[in-house]
Scaffold this motif. Structure first.
Motif, short mmCIF file in Angstrom:
data_model
loop_
_atom_site.label_atom_id
_atom_site.label_comp_id
_atom_site.label_asym_id
_atom_site.label_seq_id
_atom_site.Cartn_x
_atom_site.Cartn_y
_atom_site.Cartn_z
N ALA A 99 0.73 -1.31 -0.01
CA ALA A 99 -0.20 0.00 -0.03
C ALA A 99 0.71 1.40 0.09
N LYS A 100 2.02 1.38 0.87
CA LYS A 100 2.80 2.43 1.00
C LYS A 100 3.54 2.73 -0.57
N MET A 101 3.86 1.56 -1.19
CA MET A 101 4.48 1.73 -2.68
C MET A 101 3.32 2.20 -3.70
N PHE A 102 2.26 1.64 -3.59
CA PHE A 102 1.12 2.07 -4.29
C PHE A 102 0.41 3.21 -4.25
N LEU A 103 0.69 4.05 -2.95
CA LEU A 103 0.21 5.14 -2.78
C LEU A 103 0.03 6.25 -3.67
N PRO A 104 1.01 6.56 -4.58
CA PRO A 104 1.11 7.74 -5.51
C PRO A 104 0.09 7.11 -6.62
N LEU A 105 -0.12 5.81 -6.84
CA LEU A 105 -0.96 5.45 -8.21
C LEU A 105 -2.41 5.42 -7.51
N LEU A 106 -2.72 5.10 -6.20
CA LEU A 106 -4.00 5.27 -5.48
C LEU A 106 -4.48 6.72 -5.68
N GLN A 107 -3.29 7.66 -5.09
CA GLN A 107 -3.79 9.16 -5.24
C GLN A 107 -4.20 9.42 -6.43
#
Length: 263
Positions: free
Chosen positions: A129-137
């Motif tokens: 989740a930490k690594m994917f946070l920019p894509l989720l944002q």
């Protein structure tokens, strides 16, 4: 109906494999599913590798070991290259391990079991989740239609779903403990619930929904033959639930039918 870019972990069998199947069948046009598993080329992933042929252009199989940070990083980069500017709409953390074998009594459980299970079931979803946070944002920022309707969070826009369990409930432990002690699995999923709560608080400023879901007692390798639910029924219920989640559900632990489970 769910839409956009969707990533599911632990997809070579059981609930994860069924999630990929039903998402491929029932998502909106243009949706794409990234199906992740630890041994994507192994014999245990044959059923998964057959799905992209059945649903052309809709599924990409990604190698991902949730206990290995380098593997997580490589998977995130692979998905990021394909997604581009659209962002990641839905991350379903389904991968989990249970050690030692059920019922996993205290006498059979060692420190190594506790640490291995925690690494996959808690640290893995945390790092992913930490690594994917920019894509989720990025996906949350693009989801302006939902915002205009006054409901800023949804699985169509940007969300993390952590697959938890009834036996993670501390309140219900006296009821469930006699059936299966499962110290490492229980404690790891209780920690995953806290991770869900923390992420829900942390990510709400970005309009990213974070919810934990109990899939029911399901007939899988982990659930056993006595389980009353098929993977098909469990996944059908969970996907219906995900389609209806909104702001009020972020940070909750719900079962596959939408009932709240106490912490």
């Amino acid at each position: 109906m769910l839409a956009g870019n969707i990533l599911v972990t632990g997809t070579n069998r059981g609930i994860g494999l069924e999630l990929v199947k039903q998402l491929a069948q029932n998502t909106a046009e243009g949706a794409h599913i990234y199906a992740c598993c630890r041994e994507a080329e192994g014999t245990r992933a044959e059923a998964l590798r057959a799905l992209p042929t059945q649903y052309p252009g809709k599924i990409t199989v990604i190698k991902l070991d949730m206990s290995d940070e380098d593997s997580i990083s490589a998977a995130v980069h692979a998905v990021s290259r394909q997604i581009g500017a659209d962002g990641l709409n839905l991350l379903i953390n389904n991968a989990a391990v249970n050690k030692p074998a059920s019922p996993a009594p205290l006498s059979a459980t060692g420190k190594e079991h506790m640490m291995e299970v925690y690494e996959t079931n808690v640290a893995g979803p945390f790092i992913l989740a930490k690594m994917f946070l920019p894509l989720l944002q990025r996906a949350a920022e693009r989801g302006s239609a939902a915002k205009e309707m006054g409901n800023t969070m949804s699985c169509r826009r940007s969300a993390i779903i952590n697959i938890s369990t009834l036996i993670s409930s501390i309140e219900k432990c006296p009821e469930t403990f006699p059936v299966a002690q499962m110290y490492p699995y229980r404690t790891s999923k209780a920690a995953l619930n806290m991770l869900t709560r923390c992420q829900a608080e942390d990510f709400k400023m970005h309009n990213i929904l974070v919810t934990a879901i109990h899939p029911g007692w399901v007939r899988t390798d982990m659930g056993g033959e006595e389980a009353p639910l098929t993977t098909q029924d469990s996944v059908h219920g969970m996907l219906n639930l995900m389609s209806s989640l909104s702001n009020k559900d972020s940070g909750k632990l719900l079962d596959w039918q939408g009932n709240i489970i106490p912490w």
